[in-house]
Design a protein around this motif. Sequence first.
Motif, PDB file in Angstrom:
ATOM      1  N   PRO A 190      -0.935  -4.873  -8.478  1.00  0.00           N
ATOM      2  CA  PRO A 190      -1.149  -3.860  -7.422  1.00  0.00           C
ATOM      3  C   PRO A 190      -1.468  -2.370  -8.079  1.00  0.00           C
ATOM      4  O   PRO A 190      -1.014  -1.448  -8.484  1.00  0.00           O
ATOM      5  CB  PRO A 190       0.436  -3.921  -7.042  1.00  0.00           C
ATOM      6  CG  PRO A 190       1.124  -4.012  -8.193  1.00  0.00           C
ATOM      7  CD  PRO A 190       0.245  -5.160  -9.377  1.00  0.00           C
ATOM      8  N   LEU A 191      -2.753  -2.184  -7.830  1.00  0.00           N
ATOM      9  CA  LEU A 191      -3.441  -0.886  -8.531  1.00  0.00           C
ATOM     10  C   LEU A 191      -3.855  -0.222  -7.380  1.00  0.00           C
ATOM     11  O   LEU A 191      -4.263  -0.421  -6.407  1.00  0.00           O
ATOM     12  CB  LEU A 191      -4.698  -1.349  -9.406  1.00  0.00           C
ATOM     13  CG  LEU A 191      -4.184  -2.369 -10.632  1.00  0.00           C
ATOM     14  CD1 LEU A 191      -5.530  -3.054 -11.079  1.00  0.00           C
ATOM     15  CD2 LEU A 191      -3.603  -1.461 -11.704  1.00  0.00           C
ATOM     16  N   GLY A 192      -4.060   1.235  -8.030  1.00  0.00           N
ATOM     17  CA  GLY A 192      -4.868   2.401  -7.205  1.00  0.00           C
ATOM     18  C   GLY A 192      -5.579   3.219  -7.953  1.00  0.00           C
ATOM     19  O   GLY A 192      -5.179   3.422  -8.883  1.00  0.00           O
ATOM     20  N   TYR A 193      -6.080   4.217  -7.243  1.00  0.00           N
ATOM     21  CA  TYR A 193      -6.548   5.500  -7.997  1.00  0.00           C
ATOM     22  C   TYR A 193      -6.813   6.545  -7.031  1.00  0.00           C
ATOM     23  O   TYR A 193      -6.819   6.354  -5.815  1.00  0.00           O
ATOM     24  CB  TYR A 193      -7.863   4.943  -8.775  1.00  0.00           C
ATOM     25  CG  TYR A 193      -9.010   4.885  -7.727  1.00  0.00           C
ATOM     26  CD1 TYR A 193      -9.968   5.902  -7.481  1.00  0.00           C
ATOM     27  CD2 TYR A 193      -9.391   3.829  -7.247  1.00  0.00           C
ATOM     28  CE1 TYR A 193     -11.176   6.003  -6.834  1.00  0.00           C
ATOM     29  CE2 TYR A 193     -10.484   3.476  -6.335  1.00  0.00           C
ATOM     30  CZ  TYR A 193     -11.306   4.540  -6.153  1.00  0.00           C
ATOM     31  OH  TYR A 193     -12.410   4.466  -5.399  1.00  0.00           O
ATOM     32  N   ARG A 228      -8.764 -12.952  -6.957  1.00  0.00           N
ATOM     33  CA  ARG A 228      -8.778 -12.474  -5.665  1.00  0.00           C
ATOM     34  C   ARG A 228      -8.648 -10.861  -5.685  1.00  0.00           C
ATOM     35  O   ARG A 228      -8.078 -10.276  -6.497  1.00  0.00           O
ATOM     36  CB  ARG A 228      -7.403 -12.676  -4.819  1.00  0.00           C
ATOM     37  CG  ARG A 228      -7.496 -14.132  -4.375  1.00  0.00           C
ATOM     38  CD  ARG A 228      -6.211 -14.254  -3.208  1.00  0.00           C
ATOM     39  NE  ARG A 228      -6.031 -15.620  -2.465  1.00  0.00           N
ATOM     40  CZ  ARG A 228      -5.470 -16.652  -3.392  1.00  0.00           C
ATOM     41  NH1 ARG A 228      -4.763 -16.644  -4.339  1.00  0.00           N
ATOM     42  NH2 ARG A 228      -5.509 -17.979  -2.930  1.00  0.00           N
ATOM     43  N   CYS A 229      -9.645 -10.218  -5.070  1.00  0.00           N
ATOM     44  CA  CYS A 229      -9.574  -8.904  -4.894  1.00  0.00           C
ATOM     45  C   CYS A 229      -9.463  -8.583  -3.350  1.00  0.00           C
ATOM     46  O   CYS A 229     -10.437  -8.889  -2.614  1.00  0.00           O
ATOM     47  CB  CYS A 229     -11.066  -8.295  -5.531  1.00  0.00           C
ATOM     48  SG  CYS A 229     -11.062  -8.803  -7.295  1.00  0.00           S
ATOM     49  N   TRP A 230      -8.752  -7.553  -3.160  1.00  0.00           N
ATOM     50  CA  TRP A 230      -8.483  -7.200  -1.685  1.00  0.00           C
ATOM     51  C   TRP A 230      -9.172  -6.193  -1.160  1.00  0.00           C
ATOM     52  O   TRP A 230      -9.874  -5.375  -1.897  1.00  0.00           O
ATOM     53  CB  TRP A 230      -7.142  -6.847  -1.391  1.00  0.00           C
ATOM     54  CG  TRP A 230      -6.228  -7.684  -1.111  1.00  0.00           C
ATOM     55  CD1 TRP A 230      -5.327  -7.842   0.156  1.00  0.00           C
ATOM     56  CD2 TRP A 230      -5.683  -8.955  -1.691  1.00  0.00           C
ATOM     57  NE1 TRP A 230      -4.632  -8.873   0.165  1.00  0.00           N
ATOM     58  CE2 TRP A 230      -4.753  -9.859  -0.886  1.00  0.00           C
ATOM     59  CE3 TRP A 230      -5.804  -9.588  -2.952  1.00  0.00           C
ATOM     60  CZ2 TRP A 230      -4.268 -10.925  -1.162  1.00  0.00           C
ATOM     61  CZ3 TRP A 230      -5.259 -10.572  -3.175  1.00  0.00           C
ATOM     62  CH2 TRP A 230      -4.342 -11.338  -2.408  1.00  0.00           C
ATOM     63  N   TYR A 235      -5.042   2.104  -2.363  1.00  0.00           N
ATOM     64  CA  TYR A 235      -4.508   0.807  -2.824  1.00  0.00           C
ATOM     65  C   TYR A 235      -5.526  -0.237  -3.097  1.00  0.00           C
ATOM     66  O   TYR A 235      -6.309  -0.421  -1.850  1.00  0.00           O
ATOM     67  CB  TYR A 235      -3.243   0.542  -1.976  1.00  0.00           C
ATOM     68  CG  TYR A 235      -2.795  -0.847  -2.337  1.00  0.00           C
ATOM     69  CD1 TYR A 235      -2.203  -0.790  -3.617  1.00  0.00           C
ATOM     70  CD2 TYR A 235      -2.654  -1.638  -1.381  1.00  0.00           C
ATOM     71  CE1 TYR A 235      -1.546  -2.080  -3.786  1.00  0.00           C
ATOM     72  CE2 TYR A 235      -1.925  -3.010  -1.870  1.00  0.00           C
ATOM     73  CZ  TYR A 235      -1.324  -3.187  -2.649  1.00  0.00           C
ATOM     74  OH  TYR A 235      -0.674  -4.234  -3.226  1.00  0.00           O
ATOM     75  N   PHE A 236      -5.887  -0.755  -4.103  1.00  0.00           N
ATOM     76  CA  PHE A 236      -6.706  -1.909  -4.357  1.00  0.00           C
ATOM     77  C   PHE A 236      -6.180  -3.093  -5.010  1.00  0.00           C
ATOM     78  O   PHE A 236      -6.010  -3.143  -6.472  1.00  0.00           O
ATOM     79  CB  PHE A 236      -7.965  -1.544  -4.886  1.00  0.00           C
ATOM     80  CG  PHE A 236      -8.800  -0.490  -4.214  1.00  0.00           C
ATOM     81  CD1 PHE A 236      -9.696  -0.876  -3.070  1.00  0.00           C
ATOM     82  CD2 PHE A 236      -8.555   0.986  -4.289  1.00  0.00           C
ATOM     83  CE1 PHE A 236     -10.392   0.049  -2.290  1.00  0.00           C
ATOM     84  CE2 PHE A 236      -9.286   1.595  -3.406  1.00  0.00           C
ATOM     85  CZ  PHE A 236     -10.178   1.421  -2.512  1.00  0.00           C
ATOM     86  N   ASN A 280       0.672  -1.290   0.013  1.00  0.00           N
ATOM     87  CA  ASN A 280       0.039  -0.019  -0.097  1.00  0.00           C
ATOM     88  C   ASN A 280       0.878   1.352  -0.010  1.00  0.00           C
ATOM     89  O   ASN A 280       0.206   2.402   0.079  1.00  0.00           O
ATOM     90  CB  ASN A 280      -1.114   0.057   1.255  1.00  0.00           C
ATOM     91  CG  ASN A 280      -0.245  -0.020   2.572  1.00  0.00           C
ATOM     92  OD1 ASN A 280       0.963   0.021   2.668  1.00  0.00           O
ATOM     93  ND2 ASN A 280      -1.084  -0.046   3.541  1.00  0.00           N
ATOM     94  N   ALA A 281       2.175   1.245   0.052  1.00  0.00           N
ATOM     95  CA  ALA A 281       3.016   2.227  -0.070  1.00  0.00           C
ATOM     96  C   ALA A 281       3.690   2.270  -1.287  1.00  0.00           C
ATOM     97  O   ALA A 281       4.550   3.163  -1.727  1.00  0.00           O
ATOM     98  CB  ALA A 281       4.006   2.221   0.769  1.00  0.00           C
TER      99      ALA A 281
END
Length: 518
Positions: A184-187, A264-266, A195-196, A162-163
Amino acid sequence: SVTVVVSPVGSYYGAVSNGAMVYIGTGCYVYIDGGTNGDYNNNSYGSSHGSIELDGKIIIEGDWYNNTSNGANAFRNIEPSPDGWVEFRDNITQSIGGTSITSFENVMINNNSPATGDNINLVGGNTVILNTLDLTDGVIKTGVNKLIIENTASNAITNYSNASFINGNLRRYIKTANGSYAFPLGYGGNQPVNYFLAEMENNLLVWSGTRYLDSKVAALSNSTDADLVTANVIELGTQYVSMATQAMWTLTPDMQPTGNYNIRCWITNIKATSPLSDNSFAVLKRTDGSNGTQWSKGNGTINANGGSGRMLTDDFAYRKSVTTGFSEFAISKSQGPLPIELLDFNAFCINNKVSVNWTTSSETNNNYFTIERSKDANLWTDLTDIPAAGNSNWLISYNYSDNEPLGINSFYRLKQTDFDGMFTYSPSTMVDCKEDLLMAFYGYIFNDYLNISITSPESNGYLLFLFDDKGNLVTTKTPECLEGINSFNYDISNLSTGIYLIVLQDKDKVLTQKIMIH
């Protein structure tokens, strides 16, 4: 080993290659110092175009620009197993860009700029990494561009967290063999709450194209909870009634493969702001760009209660053996716990009527039940109100007979209303009365016996299973039924107190009901 440090001198900063070929050998380091001015510019000069043969490592504090006029890659003589590294290291925003795309061998992101700023920006076009991306620290922001990982190994992206993740568009190339691929994606920003993570487990998918997945994540869009189609979003006795709005993952292949995969979705940053509970959430999928009516299980399955991807402590939702291609994914949620403990709710046809039955093991502040009916699980009509017990901590069974059923596929559900006017809904159940007699059953406990009533459309043998609340098989029975209503009883005096699941199965259908043994 040789280390060369390029430091600012007077008004001169960074490193510039105007058409030169630079060689950095194995074990050698070039450190481009200077913070915001510690750039590397790879340029053309006339017919000469800058290039680097990299077997060692470049550490850069500023920006990277590949401005060759012929569009050539900045790197040359790349081995089958690339060993050259470029590390982006600083505490300020850095950029990767230029007039030509750069295809790096290996990249390490090691940028700890403040959480309110950007870390690494892709400007001017896509960026390619041929081998490994090491996400030690810092977020890559792609904008409209793509970060492309051409290495098909499942471990081509390492140390994500998440960093350190990709805020934007990521393309990953996929092997035909089994493997687990992280996205390792985010928006929205580069903070941990943005982070998602998603992972795709490749179960020997067969690809006809070049085998890549374009991926991104964003807030849920074009979906309302009222759109959910009951028949598509119910499994293992759980009906999903809403979608988490925090994240929607999109995986788009170059061409849809055949076969199946696991996803898998966190939920780490979903459960922090959205109420979830154990065994009440799952991954659903729909076609790219469609609406909420298209959410479904994708022909995939989930684990039993308490299994992997069903508990909040897992931090992810898990769906197995999806066969309907890649698309959009999001987290679905079931109805929160009722002010009653509803052990079972079922309906079945008998003598051209529908018998609706339910059992509670406890009730709190419960005024009455309303039985509702629908032909499409969207528009509901009230049939009747049934007075409730108010408050109880013992087993209570209820029954209602719909004497004028629709005669087609119809849905029934309970609306439970408190004395203070608050109400909740149960999952719905479907009944088909097109035929004179359909398979159904009802079980209850009396004097240490499990009493089972089975409505059979024909003379038939059935399998009857009893599972405990941990999913362990307790006993198996094989009732032989004649056409019509059949009654059986089984001694359960040796069973412990608790909730059990009855499963009745024939060659075409599976029915379930929960019971409590006191």
